[in-house]
Design an enzyme around this catalytic site. Structure first.
Site, PDB file in Angstrom:
ATOM      1  N   SER A   1       0.867  -1.184   0.000  1.00 45.71           N
ATOM      2  CA  SER A   1       0.000   0.000   0.000  1.00 45.71           C
ATOM      3  C   SER A   1       0.898   1.226   0.000  1.00 45.71           C
ATOM      4  CB  SER A   1      -0.842  -0.011   1.285  1.00 45.71           C
ATOM      5  OG  SER A   1      -1.466   1.233   1.500  1.00 45.71           O
TER       6      SER A   1
ATOM      7  N   TYR B   1      -1.744  -0.466  10.716  1.00 52.34           N
ATOM      8  CA  TYR B   1      -1.931  -0.926   9.329  1.00 52.34           C
ATOM      9  C   TYR B   1      -0.665  -0.625   8.525  1.00 52.34           C
ATOM     10  CZ  TYR B   1      -3.775  -1.242   4.540  1.00 52.34           C
ATOM     11  OH  TYR B   1      -3.977  -1.568   3.218  1.00 52.34           O
TER      12      TYR B   1
HETATM   13  N1  LIG Z   1      -8.625  -0.630  -1.443  1.00 47.36           N
HETATM   14  C1  LIG Z   1      -7.588   0.133  -1.200  1.00 47.36           C
HETATM   15  O1  LIG Z   1      -7.704   1.369  -1.149  1.00 47.36           O
HETATM   16  C2  LIG Z   1      -6.216  -0.471  -0.993  1.00 47.36           C
HETATM   17  C3  LIG Z   1      -5.118   0.389  -0.949  1.00 47.36           C
HETATM   18  C4  LIG Z   1      -3.850  -0.145  -0.728  1.00 47.36           C
HETATM   19  C5  LIG Z   1      -3.692  -1.494  -0.552  1.00 47.36           C
HETATM   20  N2  LIG Z   1      -4.782  -2.308  -0.585  1.00 47.36           N
HETATM   21  C6  LIG Z   1      -4.550  -3.747  -0.353  1.00 47.36           C
HETATM   22  O2  LIG Z   1      -5.135  -4.490  -1.397  1.00 47.36           O
HETATM   23  C7  LIG Z   1      -5.436  -5.799  -0.930  1.00 47.36           C
HETATM   24  C8  LIG Z   1      -6.833  -6.180  -1.400  1.00 47.36           C
HETATM   25  O3  LIG Z   1      -7.776  -5.351  -0.777  1.00 47.36           O
HETATM   26  P1  LIG Z   1      -9.074  -4.792  -1.515  1.00 47.36           P
HETATM   27  O4  LIG Z   1      -8.941  -3.311  -1.516  1.00 47.36           O
HETATM   28  O5  LIG Z   1      -9.340  -5.497  -2.768  1.00 47.36           O
HETATM   29  O6  LIG Z   1     -10.187  -5.111  -0.402  1.00 47.36           O
HETATM   30  P2  LIG Z   1     -11.350  -6.212  -0.311  1.00 47.36           P
HETATM   31  O7  LIG Z   1     -12.289  -6.071  -1.451  1.00 47.36           O
HETATM   32  O8  LIG Z   1     -11.880  -6.090   1.078  1.00 47.36           O
HETATM   33  O9  LIG Z   1     -10.555  -7.571  -0.485  1.00 47.36           O
HETATM   34  C9  LIG Z   1      -9.871  -8.201   0.554  1.00 47.36           C
HETATM   35  C10 LIG Z   1      -9.802  -9.672   0.244  1.00 47.36           C
HETATM   36  O10 LIG Z   1      -9.039 -10.327   1.279  1.00 47.36           O
HETATM   37  C11 LIG Z   1      -9.724 -11.503   1.646  1.00 47.36           C
HETATM   38  N3  LIG Z   1      -9.387 -11.908   3.017  1.00 47.36           N
HETATM   39  C12 LIG Z   1      -9.533 -11.219   4.158  1.00 47.36           C
HETATM   40  N4  LIG Z   1      -9.161 -11.965   5.212  1.00 47.36           N
HETATM   41  C13 LIG Z   1      -8.763 -13.173   4.695  1.00 47.36           C
HETATM   42  C14 LIG Z   1      -8.279 -14.363   5.270  1.00 47.36           C
HETATM   43  N5  LIG Z   1      -8.120 -14.500   6.585  1.00 47.36           N
HETATM   44  N6  LIG Z   1      -7.983 -15.407   4.443  1.00 47.36           N
HETATM   45  C15 LIG Z   1      -8.154 -15.290   3.101  1.00 47.36           C
HETATM   46  N7  LIG Z   1      -8.615 -14.179   2.509  1.00 47.36           N
HETATM   47  C16 LIG Z   1      -8.912 -13.134   3.303  1.00 47.36           C
HETATM   48  C17 LIG Z   1     -11.197 -11.179   1.471  1.00 47.36           C
HETATM   49  O11 LIG Z   1     -11.957 -12.359   1.247  1.00 47.36           O
HETATM   50  P3  LIG Z   1     -12.862 -13.152   2.309  1.00 47.36           P
HETATM   51  O12 LIG Z   1     -13.441 -12.143   3.237  1.00 47.36           O
HETATM   52  O13 LIG Z   1     -13.864 -13.841   1.431  1.00 47.36           O
HETATM   53  O14 LIG Z   1     -11.919 -14.111   2.965  1.00 47.36           O
HETATM   54  C18 LIG Z   1     -11.166 -10.337   0.206  1.00 47.36           C
HETATM   55  O15 LIG Z   1     -11.230 -11.177  -0.921  1.00 47.36           O
HETATM   56  C19 LIG Z   1      -5.229  -5.774   0.572  1.00 47.36           C
HETATM   57  O16 LIG Z   1      -3.990  -6.368   0.893  1.00 47.36           O
HETATM   58  C20 LIG Z   1      -5.207  -4.298   0.905  1.00 47.36           C
HETATM   59  O17 LIG Z   1      -4.472  -4.004   2.070  1.00 47.36           O
HETATM   60  C21 LIG Z   1      -6.028  -1.846  -0.829  1.00 47.36           C
END
Ligand SMILES: NC(=O)c1ccc[n+]([C@@H]2O[C@H](COP(=O)([O-])OP(=O)(O)OC[C@H]3O[C@@H](n4cnc5c(N)ncnc54)[C@H](OP(=O)(O)O)[C@@H]3O)[C@@H](O)[C@H]2O)c1
Length: 248
Positions: free
Chosen positions: A142, A156
């Site tokens: 991130s 975080y």
């Molecule tokens: N959105 C942003 O602004 C942003 C910015 C920077 C970085 N990121 C990073 O991008 C990545 C993806 O996030 P996203 O934004 O796409 O959010 P998201 O839509 O909430 O996706 C998160 C994913 O992680 C899975 N997950 C959570 N806990 C888990 C566990 N214990 N085991 C397996 N899977 C798990 C969730 O699936 P289930 O709940 O079905 O398990 C979901 O598929 C993350 O690492 C996040 O920190 C996001």
């Protein structure tokens, strides 16, 4: 010609957001994709869509915080599709809050998913990749993995700084085995990620950022696709990608 024909990609956190978009993007380029997360119904829908478009996909229910499940995920990919060429460590949680509110369960969950989950899956994949003497690890960090701000919260940011340090260590440890490592550092992306924040102050702190024109999950999927489709001599180590209007 598709660019990932014959490649097998495992994507964690593929039931929504960046992981889901990445699975679709890699499958569209010919990769067989193993999509992992805890919500099976979402994974089954995704597999149906990919197969409907002529791709190959497998749903794997997996909680990455359970070491044996993370190892089982990699085993399942090998048994079903024969190898693991790309692992996208994308599963993550962002439970923002300031320290001092007793939310230690949330800190633990962030370290368990964002750091330990990544390590468990990586550990299993490295074994497979070393045997085939090639592979690509893509670790989703991130902007908070580069800069600490009050909005992103120290804990975080700490998990994502750990992802950055671990990734650079892996790059150096694995280069002789032709295993490439890419860190992707997104700014704000429109996904479900902030929906799980319980701390009202942290939620309010994010408000201004989320009113900007933020990134779409497909924007990050495109960056990942770029990194994994370069020739073997090219190791794209780090991609920092912000919405144009994001100030920090
Ligand atoms: N959105 C942003 O602004 C942003 C910015 C920077 C970085 N990121 C990073 O991008 C990545 C993806 O996030 P996203 O934004 O796409 O959010 P998201 O839509 O909430 O996706 C998160 C994913 O992680 C899975 N997950 C959570 N806990 C888990 C566990 N214990 N085991 C397996 N899977 C798990 C969730 O699936 P289930 O709940 O079905 O398990 C979901 O598929 C993350 O690492 C996040 O920190 C996001």
């Amino acid at each position: 010609m598709v660019k990932l024909d014959g490649k097998v990609a495992v994507i964690t956190g593929a039931s929504s957001g960046i992981g889901e978009a990445t699975a679709e993007a890699l499958a569209a380029e010919g990769a067989a994709v193993v999509v992992a997360a805890r919500r099976e119904d979402r994974l089954v829908d995704l597999v149906g869509r990919i197969e409907g478009n002529g791709g190959r996909a497998l749903a794997a229910v997996c909680d990455v915080t359970d070491e044996s499940q993370a190892h089982g995920l990699i085993r399942k990919a090998q048994e079903t599709f024969g190898s693991v060429d790309i692992l996208v460590n994308n599963a993550g949680v962002m439970l923002l809050s300031a320290v001092g509110k007793g939310l230690s369960d949330e800190w633990r969950r962030m370290f368990d998913v964002n750091v330990m989950g990544l390590l468990y899956a990586t550990d299993a994949a490295i074994d497979a990749m070393k045997r085939q003497q090639s592979g690509h690890l893509v670790n989703i960090s991130s902007v908070a993995g580069r800069k600490v701000s009050r909005t992103s919260s120290g804990v975080y940011a700490g998990t994502k700084h750990a992802v950055g340090a671990i990734s650079e260590g892996l790059r150096q440890e694995l280069l002789e085995d032709n295993i490439r490592v890419t860190i992707v550092e997104p700014g704000a992306v429109a996904t479900e990620l902030p929906d799980h924040i319980t701390d009202e102050d942290a939620r309010e702190g994010l408000g201004g950022l989320l009113q900007l024109e933020i990134l779409q999950a497909e924007d990050i999927a495109n960056a990942i696709l770029y990194a994994v489709t370069q020739p073997p001599r090219v190791s794209v180590n780090e991609i920092l990608i912000r919405p144009t209007q994001q100030p920090v």
